[in-house]
Write a protein that holds these residues in place. Structure first.
Motif, PDB file in Angstrom:
ATOM      1  N   LYS A  19      72.797  -9.405 -11.370  1.00 32.31           N
ATOM      2  CA  LYS A  19      73.200 -10.671 -11.976  1.00 32.31           C
ATOM      3  C   LYS A  19      72.029 -11.277 -12.742  1.00 32.31           C
ATOM      4  N   THR A  53      69.658 -14.239 -14.471  1.00 34.58           N
ATOM      5  CA  THR A  53      69.056 -15.503 -14.042  1.00 34.58           C
ATOM      6  C   THR A  53      68.686 -16.289 -15.297  1.00 34.58           C
ATOM      7  N   ARG A  76      74.941 -17.442 -13.679  1.00 36.34           N
ATOM      8  CA  ARG A  76      75.288 -16.700 -12.454  1.00 36.34           C
ATOM      9  C   ARG A  76      76.425 -15.706 -12.670  1.00 36.34           C
ATOM     10  N   GLU A  77      77.208 -15.904 -13.709  1.00 39.38           N
ATOM     11  CA  GLU A  77      78.335 -15.014 -13.980  1.00 39.38           C
ATOM     12  C   GLU A  77      77.975 -13.890 -14.953  1.00 39.38           C
ATOM     13  N   SER A 116      67.613 -13.587  -6.639  1.00 37.02           N
ATOM     14  CA  SER A 116      68.570 -12.859  -7.482  1.00 37.02           C
ATOM     15  C   SER A 116      69.706 -12.324  -6.631  1.00 37.02           C
ATOM     16  N   GLU A 117      70.731 -11.827  -7.304  1.00 38.59           N
ATOM     17  CA  GLU A 117      71.885 -11.241  -6.623  1.00 38.59           C
ATOM     18  C   GLU A 117      72.249  -9.929  -7.287  1.00 38.59           C
TER      19      GLU A 117
END
Length: 138
Positions: free
Chosen positions: A8, A10, A76-77, A108-109
């Motif tokens: 994802k 940032t 975030r998307e 982060s993801e």
């Protein structure tokens, strides 16, 4: 099963900001991780994406098409990079992601999404969300 592993975006990645020496250290660590994925026979493809300011979206409404220039909101998307892996199941994919170096300088993801296989798209059976253990659901 094939999965797409999504890094994802940032705020910093959307600005194209990657500070030194973090960038050099992360690239070395990520290179090592990718080598481990290759040796395990899991890695099918991997790459990073430029910020959304370099991208476009095409919105569909019936027969109409509208082109939307980046940058896009809702960081975030957005996706900053991806892997395509072949794993035995979702548990294996999660285990590998847990071993991954943090792909961003801060929090982060990483999202893991299974790909549809041809068997999932057979016309003689409904999608899994429409089936239950006892039969069909509405």
């Amino acid at each position: 099963m094939r999965v797409m592993v999504l890094v994802k975006a940032t705020r910093d990645s959307e600005k194209g900001y990657f500070p030194e020496p973090w960038t050099t250290e992360m690239m070395k660590a990520m290179g090592k991780f990718n080598d481990e994925l290759r040796k395990a026979g899991i890695l099918l493809m991997a790459d990073g994406l430029k910020p959304s300011s370099n991208g476009k979206r095409v919105a569909f409404d019936g027969s109409g098409r509208t082109v939307i220039d980046g940058p896009f909101t809702e960081t975030r998307e957005l996706v900053a990079g991806f892997w395509l892996w072949e794993v035995k199941d979702m548990d294996e994919a999660v285990a590998w992601v847990k071993r991954c170096p943090n792909p961003m300088p801060g929090p982060s993801e990483i999202e893991i999404r299974p790909l549809y296989e041809m068997a999932d798209l057979r016309r003689d059976r409904p999608p899994a969300r429409l089936r239950s253990a006892s039969g069909w659901t509405a």
